[in-house]
Design an enzyme around this catalytic site. Structure first.
Site, PDB file in Angstrom:
ATOM      1  N   HIS A 141      -3.531   1.937   2.113  1.00 42.77           N
ATOM      2  CA  HIS A 141      -4.099   2.088   3.451  1.00 42.77           C
ATOM      3  C   HIS A 141      -4.548   0.756   4.022  1.00 42.77           C
ATOM      4  O   HIS A 141      -5.528   0.685   4.761  1.00 42.77           O
ATOM      5  CB  HIS A 141      -5.265   3.078   3.430  1.00 42.77           C
ATOM      6  N   HIS A 176       3.028   5.507   5.907  1.00 41.53           N
ATOM      7  CA  HIS A 176       3.496   5.433   4.514  1.00 41.53           C
ATOM      8  C   HIS A 176       4.995   5.696   4.418  1.00 41.53           C
ATOM      9  O   HIS A 176       5.506   5.965   3.346  1.00 41.53           O
ATOM     10  CB  HIS A 176       2.770   6.460   3.648  1.00 41.53           C
TER      11      HIS A 176
END
Ligand SMILES: Nc1ncnc2c1ncn2[C@@H]1O[C@H](COP(=O)(O)OP(=O)(O)O)[C@@H](O)[C@H]1O
Ligand SMILES: Nc1ncnc2c1ncn2[C@@H]1O[C@H](COP(=O)(O)OP(=O)(O)O)[C@@H](O)[C@H]1O
Ligand SMILES: [Mg+2]
Ligand SMILES: [Mg+2]
Ligand SMILES: [Mg+2]
Ligand SMILES: [Mg+2]
Lengths: 205, 331, 331, 205
Positions: free
Chosen positions: C219, C57
């Site tokens: 994700h 991320h």
């Protein structure tokens, strides 16, 4: 023939049509050895030129060349913008205030344009740029009694010859030896420039 | 082609609107142009620093407009040098009486268009100087060609010239300092995936799943060589070696480093590259004073990275560390 | 799979090394862990703010470590919540005696692992509080499920809770302010291209050239809906409508906005999105006090974007504008 | 049978083998409705457990469960780490310090583990999580005179049943109705957990 501003406008409109028709092809060539925008750049320029033609009429070839130069310089961008633009600007000076141009005078104007391209771009013959069309073509035809079919064929052949050249100027130079095997995009648009000129001469001459 | 966009023909205009809308306190557009300048431009008595080029390199160049870096940036069509009239508008908008330095990346189009703009400005009595950045060692440096391209090393020129201008240096001095940066910064890039010019609609080249391009520029063009995909370590070594071959870095020297992403490279991968690069630099006994990791000079959604190394001296070190308050680069 | 990497198993470790190598004055790793903390941690007497989650991320979460934001960040394996022992290490490393706030994104794994770490810390006498961010309106908000995901809106929590902690607020106060942010921030994302978890080696889903996913998380998972590719205007409208439906924004309200790229989205496209979003917000009479455009909470090399809207009050406005000195977010 | 620590170690090694064998399959399942890491997570955990087994021997099942719990909690991560880890931790408490466990005592330990999963994860039967294997399986088999073939088949069937469920917990819940049609990855690994247990019982019992 005797070239009025209207004849020249007719030529450049045909040039615009050809650019639009070959837009993707020019861009493809530029994707191979450049940055893939030559067709897009030229199309933007000639579209704007056509708008100008819709809005204005020109009394002399010189006036027309000058207005077109401003459009090319201000709208094409990239390398081709200043090159075509500077060429047109010098063609305007060469044409001066004459109401018409003879074949010889037009070819002289183109020679002045050629010199402008050489000066702006600092490229020489053999370096795989539009110079490889402009310079030898205008060396071969000096304007007295032009065979326009031969003129057109020669432009096409000169363009084709750039394929085997190893680029030394412009973006294609960054590719080194990988530039060999592809036609130079600016030479391709220049061939269209001269071929539409020849077509107009044949049609109206 | 998959892009977050509306009309292809409006993409540059909408981008500039979106940029200024996001940073209304920092930036303003010059009406009717594709020029973005500092909100407080022109800054009286300060040398103006202007750069620009085709769009598609964001955050370059608008992202570097602000205190301590650029006064103005001109955005051309995607990957197409802006036209002289636009550059001229930028020069006029940032001239605070002390002259304007043009930072040009070495592409035939950019050089010609910026030069023509400089001529226009000089004709109106504005002093204009220029520097041409040519940091890309992937390309042969030869007097027979138009020479090397300007790529990510340009950010160092923006930063250091901008800080010098902010510090009150004269136009000649800022130009000289910028030249010093240019002589001492080298870069090389590589790519894993091509990119698509919006108006072209298809990628500039194709790569297999196990291929990469070495020596890629920032205009979606193929690189100078196509090779098999390699681990980050080997890639870093290739880039470093080529730079080192040119710069002849010596043990003990102070340098600044930039690991620049080309537009679609996750920061994770850039940090992995930096881990690997830091190792190599250590082995060579080089002192890294500053490391910049991120996407600064991009090529639309190209995946890949470039490495830039700047040799430091006191002046460059000081101005690199100096304050900068731009939307994409803050110090 | 094409990535700039060496060994798949070492990717997180090498990334963290590369991050700390790039910012040695700002960050340090806690030895033998995947924890990154402020160089000056623990800050005596200040509430520590800790966040983290799976890797992939970036710049979240290590990029937000620094003065005015996070004191520490824990990196799990790619897209995998870090384990309690790692979170516990972070808590210990940043506790300056005033307790520690855990900012958790609402995923079952994260919540369980952080909670277990909190229990470990409490057992050692460290006061720990937690907040769980659940800003993603793409997911139904239901008491029968584990509820909504935490996505890019989390950055606002980091920023504002971090500034409150820096301002000397107590653990209870910082928690309460963070809760206030969470209640007032909503986000929604979409994607144009999937991403590939390095250890998995192939993309999480496939999309045709004319398809996109709406309601994507961070994700690499598919979204809540697959639709035909649309212009930025329509995409922005879909994202805004869904957020607005939930927040019921009223004309005249002050808000902050984030246009977040998912990892491979060129800044050009994010600015085009902002141009479009700014138009929509104006139509609704909303006052945008701050706009953040860039890649802040990514999903490896996923292409796409999310929109986040934060409703402001005086406290949030003040702490959002407060100084922050982190590697990925500076104010 | 009577379960020594070594028997249990044998079971968990088989579990590890099965996880490695089905690693890609578990990851694929998680790519469909989660984030594509379940096989990777579990493989990381059991690899570390095998290392532990290479280094240490355990006197009691309880000691072994506790050590394995720490490895799962510290190495698996994600949702499955705390769930499998907490289960093992509670199994350790249930097994206490006894040197061996009867089938009944082992099943009781697993029931304690099941409760830990329910408490940590706050999921109920029918929500498409590993609870859908653990809870009904351990409801059906109370440990007196276990038919291990039936036990193994039931685990497999329970796993298969998650396919048609609409997820309410875990990442698959974010997909809403799109979660239907895919087996829950945690249920798939749990089935392997119970099937290797049954295999060990059949082999050694
Ligand atoms: N130095 C130069 N002198 C003459 N022509 C050049 C030079 N550099 C480039 N060109 C011409 O310009 C063409 C490329 O134009 P275009 O793609 O529109 O600009 P850019 O290279 O900036 O993208 C080349 O194909 C070549 O013919
Ligand atoms: N709340 C919960 N209760 C029980 N099991 C759960 C819960 N949430 C998720 N799980 C299980 O965990 C599995 C996913 O594990 P894994 O992929 O390793 O973690 P993550 O979801 O964090 O990526 C799911 O398939 C499901 O069986
Ligand atoms: Mg081009
Ligand atoms: Mg171009
Ligand atoms: Mg996970
Ligand atoms: Mg998972």
């Amino acid at each position: 023939m005797t070239w009025t501003a209207e004849d020249i406008q007719h030529w450049l409109k045909q040039f615009a049509d050809q650019i639009h028709e070959h837009k993707d092809e020019l861009t493809d060539l530029d994707q191979k050895i450049g940055d893939g925008d030559h067709g897009i750049n030229m199309a933007r320029g000639v579209k704007e030129m056509n708008k100008l033609f819709d809005e204005k009429t020109f009394a002399t070839p010189g006036e027309l060349f000058k207005a077109v130069a401003m459009v090319y310089i201000g709208k094409i961008g990239g390398a081709s913008g200043p090159l075509y633009g500077s060429a047109m600007m010098k063609m305007a000076s060469s044409a001066g205030t004459q109401e018409t141009l003879s074949d010889k005078e037009l070819i002289d104007a183109l020679k002045a344009g050629k010199t402008a391209i050489e000066q702006r771009g600092k490229a020489s013959v053999g370096e795989k740029t539009m110079v490889d069309v402009w310079v030898p073509l205008l060396q071969k035809f000096d304007g007295s009694d032009v065979d326009w079919n031969a003129f057109s064929d020669e432009a096409d052949e000169l363009k084709a010859k750039t394929k085997e050249m190893h680029a030394k100027k412009g973006r294609a130079a960054y590719l080194g030896a990988r530039s060999v095997g592809h036609i130079d995009p600016g030479s391709a648009s220049s061939a269209l420039f001269f071929q539409t000129l020849a077509a107009t001469a044949r049609e109206r001459g | 082609m998959k892009k977050l966009m509306n009309d292809v023909d409006q993409i540059v205009d909408e981008m500039l609107n979106g940029m200024v809308a996001a940073h209304p306190q920092a930036l303003k557009r010059v009406d009717g142009t594709t020029v973005v300048v500092r909100k407080d431009a022109p800054v009286n008595g300060k040398v103006g620093v202007v750069s620009g080029g085709g769009s598609g390199h964001e955050p370059a160049h608008g992202g570097f407009v602000g205190k301590g870096m650029l006064d103005g940036a001109i955005a051309g069509e995607v990957f197409t040098s802006p036209t002289p009239d636009q550059v001229f508008e930028a020069i006029k908008a940032v001239d605070g009486g002390a002259g304007v330095l043009l930072v040009i990346k070495n592409y035939t189009g950019d050089v010609m268009n910026f030069e023509m703009a400089g001529e226009m400005a000089e004709a109106e009595g504005i002093s204009v100087k220029q520097v041409v950045v040519n940091d890309d060692v992937a390309v042969e440096d030869s007097s027979f060609t138009s020479g090397r391209r300007g790529i990510a090393g340009t950010i160092f020129v923006h930063k250091i010239a901008g800080a010098a201008a902010e510090d009150g240096k004269s136009l000649d001095e800022v130009q000289q300092i910028a030249e010093g940066v240019i002589k001492n910064v080298k870069s090389m890039g590589m790519s894993l995936h091509p990119c698509t010019v919006p108006a072209a609609g298809k990628p500039g080249f194709e790569l297999d799943d196990n291929e990469m391009e070495i020596g890629t520029g920032i205009h979606g063009e193929p690189g100078t060589e196509r090779t098999a995909l390699k681990p980050a370590k080997e890639i870093a070594q290739i880039l470093f070696d080529k730079i080192h071959e040119d710069m002849k870095l010596e043990s003990g020297e102070e340098i600044a480093v930039m690991i620049n992403g080309l537009g679609a490279t996750p920061l994770m991968e850039l940090y992995v590259m930096n881990h690997t690069v830091a190792d190599i630099l250590k082995q060579h006994g080089l002192h890294v004073t500053e490391t910049i990791v991120g996407e600064y000079m991009t090529s639309l959604e190209m995946a890949g990275a470039s490495l830039s190394i700047l040799r430091l001296d006191e002046t460059r070190k000081k101005y690199l560390a100096a304050e900068a308050d731009t939307t994409a680069f803050k110090r």
